[in-house]
Design an enzyme around this catalytic site. Structure first.
Site, short mmCIF file in Angstrom:
data_model
loop_
_atom_site.label_atom_id
_atom_site.label_comp_id
_atom_site.label_asym_id
_atom_site.label_seq_id
_atom_site.Cartn_x
_atom_site.Cartn_y
_atom_site.Cartn_z
N LYS A 76 -3.40 6.81 3.52
CA LYS A 76 -3.77 5.59 2.81
C LYS A 76 -4.15 5.97 1.37
O LYS A 76 -4.80 7.00 1.15
CB LYS A 76 -4.96 4.94 3.53
CG LYS A 76 -5.42 3.61 2.95
CD LYS A 76 -6.57 3.03 3.78
CE LYS A 76 -7.02 1.66 3.28
NZ LYS A 76 -8.10 1.08 4.10
N SER A 151 -7.21 -3.64 5.71
CA SER A 151 -6.62 -3.21 4.47
C SER A 151 -5.67 -2.02 4.59
O SER A 151 -4.92 -1.75 3.65
CB SER A 151 -7.74 -2.82 3.49
OG SER A 151 -8.47 -1.72 3.98
N SER A 175 -10.46 -2.44 9.12
CA SER A 175 -9.22 -2.13 8.41
C SER A 175 -8.32 -1.06 9.03
O SER A 175 -7.22 -0.85 8.54
CB SER A 175 -9.53 -1.72 6.97
OG SER A 175 -9.75 -2.87 6.20
#
Ligand code: GLN
Length: 484
Positions: A76, A151, A175
């Site tokens: 990420k 997210s 997330s």
């Protein structure tokens, strides 16, 4: 090859059926062909990946390979990577190449894993749909008009589309688990403190936790073994031994007690999701578990408390982005005030600004007691209720998200509706507990996630309980259409 799990790829590498360089070329080729329509990567680091793959292959030749040596993964874009752009989905950090690696990144590199690139995300990890990225929305591989969740939506979409066998995520309020659920993959949020936050761009420091995203619980175990552990650069990283999670799988569920929090099965839950979760619970009964209803009476206060605490911490953490030291700086500033205002005004997107305003308000003199202190008191209540429930049962079970993936654009104008996507995940962060989401069927053709919540530092049991389900079901093996 791309349909294999990390555990299977690891065996193939060990058996000499494939080299790391071949694997990396295959995944890079898939990213090139398929990611234009998904937008799951912000940066692909092909040259470094090839070099790392060659190094991993050489290491294996020397007889010095571990389970993740040569395995491609994605990160990420919130994890700092030395000399490689780390944007956090924001214009503010679009020009930022950190001078150091996050702890998690260093751990993966030391294990010989190969980093393919950095995945798309909601700006500063604020969101549940991945629409709040300056690099554009990510599409759900199962349904291109739907969001992948957020997210960590880029990581979830990339794993679901087999563009990488595993990826990292971060989970402040859901997330990792919510995008894992919406994309039909597995994702673990560890206990707060299990994984060092050093080098992870901070959102809400008392809630943020890094974790693995992959297709199976076994793969999550292999990744967590590398990610977890003490780190002197993060004083909240727990000084506790890291179990060999992958070796503790395969234990019978006979005698296991599962608690179903009645508040997790209330209104607002989609019918298909309810059916899939009920079917999963029945499967667990067949595996030998007994089921008991429990209550977490303050659950309805989790989302409101989180949306005071998380923005308060974010408003403080994000004050470091001032246009001076690193990150975005506006053109031709007319003095210091103008530089601060325009750098932040132009560098941050609308959701981040909303959070900074809410957080600054909640912390301001005169409102601190009414909002922030009250929210902290609610947080304590929520934690105590979990501790009490987990004294009676081994794990808690319920849906990860109230609905399957929703359509792009359908909630982006209504922040409160968006915030409710995390209604079942947020309380777990407030309590600091570990939880995993695993695929458990579908609703209207879109994946449904089952959430399992365990006691502090009980990731081993949680992963075993998830793994047992995956040994008798094939939801986690299903692939979206059109990704071959
Ligand atoms: N969706 C939640 C939020 O917007 C949680 C995000 C997260 O876990 N990083 O804050």
């Amino acid at each position: 090859m791309h349909d294999k799990t990390i555990a299977e790829l690891s065996a193939a590498l060990a058996g000499g059926d494939v080299t790391s360089l071949e694997l990396v070329e295959a995944y890079l080729d898939r990213i090139r062909r398929l990611d234009a329509s998904l937008n799951s990567f912000i940066t692909v680091d092909a040259d470094s990946a090839r070099a790392a793959a060659r190094e991993a292959d050489a290491r294996r030749q020397r007889g010095d390979a571990g389970p993740l040596t040569g395995i491609p993964i994605a990160l990420k874009d919130i994890f700092c990577t030395e000399d490689l752009k780390t944007s956090c989905g924001s214009r503010m950090l679009d020009n930022f190449a950190p001078p150091y690696n996050a702890h998690v990144v260093a751990q993966f590199k030391a294990a010989g894993a190969v980093i393919l690139g950095k995945t798309n995300m909601d700006e500063f990890a604020m969101g549940s749909s991945n629409e709040a990225s300056v690099y554009g929305a990510v599409r759900n591989p199962w349904h291109r008009d739907a969001v992948p969740g957020g997210s960590s939506g880029g990581s979830a979409a990339a794993v679901a589309a087999r563009l990488t066998p595993g990826a990292t995520g971060t989970d402040t309020g859901g997330s990792i688990r919510q995008p894992a659920a919406l994309c039909g993959i597995s994702g673990l949020k560890p206990t707060y403190g299990r994984v060092s936050r050093y080098g992870m761009v901070a959102f809400a420091s008392s809630l943020d936790q890094a974790g693995p995203m992959a297709r199976s619980a076994e793969d999550l175990a292999l990744m967590l073994e590398v990610m977890a552990g003490v780190d002197e650069r993060d004083s909240t990283a727990a000084d506790r031994p890291v179990p060999r999670y992958s070796e503790a799988l395969g234990q019978s569920l006979d005698g296991l007690t599962i608690g179903l929090p009645k508040e997790f099965f209330g209104e607002g839950m989609d019918d298909g999701t309810r059916e899939a979760v009920n079917a999963a619970v029945a499967e667990y009964e067949r595996l030998g578990a007994s089921i008991r209803e429990v209550s977490l009476p303050s659950s309805h206060l989790a989302v409101p408390a989180y949306y005071v605490i998380a923005p308060a911490e974010a408003s403080s953490n994000l004050s470091r982005f001032d246009g001076v030291r690193y990150g975005y700086r506006c053109q031709d500033p007319q003095g210091l005030d103008d530089m601060y205002k325009r750098s932040r005004g132009e560098g941050f997107g609308p959701e981040v600004k909303r959070r900074i305003m809410v957080g600054t308000y909640a912390l301001s003199a005169g409102y601190y007691d009414a909002y922030y202190r009250k929210a902290q008191q609610v947080r304590r209540l929520i934690r105590d209720e979990f501790v009490q429930a987990l004294a009676e049962v081994d794990v808690l079970m319920g849906p990860t998200a109230p609905t399957p993936a929703f359509d792009i654009g359908s909630k982006s104008e209504d922040p409160v509706q968006m915030y409710l996507s995390d209604i079942y995940t947020i309380a777990v962060n407030l309590a600091g507990l570990p939880a995993v989401s695993i695929p458990a069927g579908e609703s209207g053709g879109r994946p449904v996630g089952l959430q399992l919540i365990g006691d502090y530092f009980d990731e081993g049991q949680l992963l075993n309980v998830a793994d047992q389900f995956q040994r008798v079901t094939d939801y986690h093996k299903r692939a979206p259409a059109g990704i071959d």
